[in-house]
Enzyme design. Structure first.
Site, short mmCIF file in Angstrom:
data_model
loop_
_atom_site.label_atom_id
_atom_site.label_comp_id
_atom_site.label_asym_id
_atom_site.label_seq_id
_atom_site.Cartn_x
_atom_site.Cartn_y
_atom_site.Cartn_z
N CYS A 113 29.58 32.56 41.95
CA CYS A 113 29.21 33.94 42.83
C CYS A 113 27.89 34.90 42.76
O CYS A 113 27.58 35.55 43.05
CB CYS A 113 30.46 35.04 42.49
SG CYS A 113 31.96 34.13 42.92
N HIS A 254 28.44 42.86 42.95
CA HIS A 254 29.53 41.40 43.22
C HIS A 254 31.40 42.02 43.16
O HIS A 254 31.46 42.27 42.16
CB HIS A 254 29.75 39.59 42.81
CG HIS A 254 30.21 38.80 43.07
ND1 HIS A 254 30.90 38.39 43.83
CD2 HIS A 254 31.50 38.09 42.12
CE1 HIS A 254 32.09 37.89 43.96
NE2 HIS A 254 31.95 37.38 42.99
N ASN A 284 37.46 38.72 48.16
CA ASN A 284 35.85 38.00 47.20
C ASN A 284 35.31 36.75 48.38
O ASN A 284 35.92 36.46 48.14
CB ASN A 284 36.55 37.21 45.43
CG ASN A 284 35.69 37.09 44.84
OD1 ASN A 284 33.98 36.69 45.68
ND2 ASN A 284 35.70 36.61 44.10
O1 UT7 Z 1 34.05 35.93 41.99
C1 UT7 Z 1 34.59 35.20 40.37
C2 UT7 Z 1 35.63 34.97 40.47
N1 UT7 Z 1 36.37 36.27 38.98
C3 UT7 Z 1 37.72 37.03 39.69
O2 UT7 Z 1 37.17 36.97 40.62
C4 UT7 Z 1 38.38 36.55 38.70
C5 UT7 Z 1 38.21 38.10 37.54
N2 UT7 Z 1 39.59 37.78 37.04
C6 UT7 Z 1 40.68 38.85 37.87
O3 UT7 Z 1 40.09 39.53 38.81
C7 UT7 Z 1 41.46 38.78 37.13
O4 UT7 Z 1 41.92 38.47 35.83
C8 UT7 Z 1 43.21 38.48 38.24
C9 UT7 Z 1 43.44 39.24 39.32
C10 UT7 Z 1 43.22 37.39 38.40
C11 UT7 Z 1 44.61 38.64 37.65
O5 UT7 Z 1 44.39 39.64 37.13
P1 UT7 Z 1 45.58 40.25 35.68
O6 UT7 Z 1 45.60 41.81 35.84
O7 UT7 Z 1 44.45 39.88 34.52
O8 UT7 Z 1 46.66 39.62 35.97
P2 UT7 Z 1 47.70 38.64 34.45
O9 UT7 Z 1 46.53 37.60 34.77
O10 UT7 Z 1 46.85 39.28 33.46
O11 UT7 Z 1 49.07 38.85 35.59
C12 UT7 Z 1 50.42 39.66 34.95
C13 UT7 Z 1 50.87 39.08 36.11
C14 UT7 Z 1 51.41 37.84 35.49
O12 UT7 Z 1 52.46 37.45 35.04
P3 UT7 Z 1 53.68 37.64 34.19
O13 UT7 Z 1 52.85 36.52 33.61
O14 UT7 Z 1 52.98 39.26 32.91
O15 UT7 Z 1 54.56 37.87 34.17
C15 UT7 Z 1 51.66 37.13 36.77
O16 UT7 Z 1 52.05 35.41 36.64
O17 UT7 Z 1 50.35 39.19 37.40
C16 UT7 Z 1 51.31 38.03 37.54
N3 UT7 Z 1 50.04 37.64 39.06
C17 UT7 Z 1 51.34 38.20 40.36
N4 UT7 Z 1 51.73 38.43 40.47
C18 UT7 Z 1 52.12 38.67 42.28
C19 UT7 Z 1 49.71 36.87 39.56
N5 UT7 Z 1 48.93 36.17 40.76
C20 UT7 Z 1 50.08 37.77 41.31
C21 UT7 Z 1 50.16 37.85 41.95
N6 UT7 Z 1 51.08 38.42 43.17
N7 UT7 Z 1 49.32 37.99 43.88
#
Ligand code: UT7
Length: 327
Positions: A113, A254, A284
């Site tokens: 990216c 970005h 994104n």
């Molecule tokens: O362009 C460079 C590319 N990189 C990026 O764009 C991403 C960088 N990372 C991020 O933006 C974030 O880490 C994410 C948006 C990917 C994830 O956000 P987070 O606040 O770090 O969430 P998490 O991974 O800690 O997940 C929290 C919870 C989980 O549930 P449990 O295990 O706590 O019960 C996930 O299973 O949210 C759940 N979850 C969802 N729930 C509903 C993950 N994705 C989803 C979803 N809908 N789409």
């Protein structure tokens, strides 16, 4: 001589998909996506469109706005993580042919990216070295084609689009791509990748897990990396150029996640309003996200010729960096 950004064009596919529409087939909600990312919509390319088609449409607009003919272009620099074909031929060659840039070299630059930031600095250096006068820099992505639609952690994050700029040699002391910070940390290569299909893990019919051909991301690790390197990059650009954040009109980051940008703003004590965001509308779009945001700034009349701005980005590799540009 300066390397001036003379024009910008974008192309956004017409199919606009809301979070609620995604939630009909994926175990997610509008509330989760908005609160965790700031994304409300993304656009999907039509089935018969490839990354080059989006790039061609954006390029034609940029060329027209620069008052150039395709033959005037010396170099087509394309940055994409979802090109028409895996590895070769380059998407740059396909765009070069489709727009009729018959006097141009063409090459793809791969930096995840951060690609658009790398390509702008590369274009600047071609121009300052006297190797080219007019360069088309294009970021084009159809990441929805390499997304794992069974992985709700990643599939809700991405959208399709393209942006193109003409970088031109000119004499205008108050404008131009001034300087950049280009960095990498390959120790994070495993955090964001397509595991199979290359020479490390070639595609073997009947053996390769099809999921390994798709985008995999350890979102948390990329998140933490991103917050840190956004701050480092901005501080390095300011320090190297004896500037303070008050000298900068906008930071154009970005657009991966609103929360990443808000966390970087908070930790660096830079007002979040300095960071211009369009993630709610486009999600994104990887290498297209910075030109989409720049184009929106121009369309809204928020960016005038000569305004100092900083771009900043991060992505697969891992890579990161930024440009200081006097628009
Ligand atoms: O362009 C460079 C590319 N990189 C990026 O764009 C991403 C960088 N990372 C991020 O933006 C974030 O880490 C994410 C948006 C990917 C994830 O956000 P987070 O606040 O770090 O969430 P998490 O991974 O800690 O997940 C929290 C919870 C989980 O549930 P449990 O295990 O706590 O019960 C996930 O299973 O949210 C759940 N979850 C969802 N729930 C509903 C993950 N994705 C989803 C979803 N809908 N789409």
């Amino acid at each position: 001589m300066q390397a001036l950004i003379q024009s910008i064009g974008i192309y956004v596919p017409s199919k606009r998909v809301s979070n609620d529409e995604l939630a009909k087939t994926i175990d997610t909600t509008d509330e989760w996506i908005v609160s965790h990312t700031g994304i409300r919509y993304r656009h999907f390319a039509a089935e018969d469109e490839a990354a080059s088609d989006l790039g061609v449409n954006a390029s034609k607009i940029a060329l027209e706005r620069a008052g150039l003919k395709p033959e005037d272009i010396d170099m087509v620099l394309v940055t994409s993580s979802s090109g028409d074909y895996p590895d070769f031929p380059s998407t740059a060659c396909i765009i070069q042919d489709k727009i009729g840039a018959k006097n141009a070299g063409a090459v793809d630059m791969l930096a995840g990216c951060t690609g658009f930031i790398y390509a702008l600095e590369t274009a600047k250096n071609y121009i300052l070295a006297g190797s080219a006068k007019n360069i088309l820099v294009i970021g084009t992505e159809i990441l929805t084609r390499v997304t794992n639609w069974k992985d709700r952690n990643t599939c809700v994050l991405f959208g399709d689009a393209a942006g193109a700029v003409v970088v031109q040699a000119g004499e205008d002391g108050n404008r131009g791509i001034k300087t950049s910070v280009l960095r990498s940390d390959g120790s994070g290569a495993d955090y964001l990748l397509r595991k199979a299909g290359g020479s490390r893990n070639p595609f073997k019919p009947g053996e390769t897990d099809p999921t390994d051909l798709l985008l995999y991301m350890d979102g948390r690790r990329v998140y933490n990396f991103a917050v840190k390197v956004i701050i480092d990059t901005i501080n390095t650009l300011l320090k190297n150029n004896n500037m303070t954040i008050d000298d900068i009109k906008y930071i154009v980051p970005h657009q991966a996640n609103r929360r990443i940008i808000e966390a970087a703003a908070k930790r660096s004590k830079i007002p979040v309003e300095k960071f211009f965001m369009v993630i709610d509308e486009y999600a994104n779009t990887s290498t297209a996200s910075i030109p989409l945001a720049l184009h929106t700034l121009v369309e809204k009349g928020l960016l005038k010729k000569g305004d100092p701005i900083i771009t900043v980005g991060f992505g697969a590799g891992l890579t990161y960096g930024g440009n200081l540009i006097y628009w």
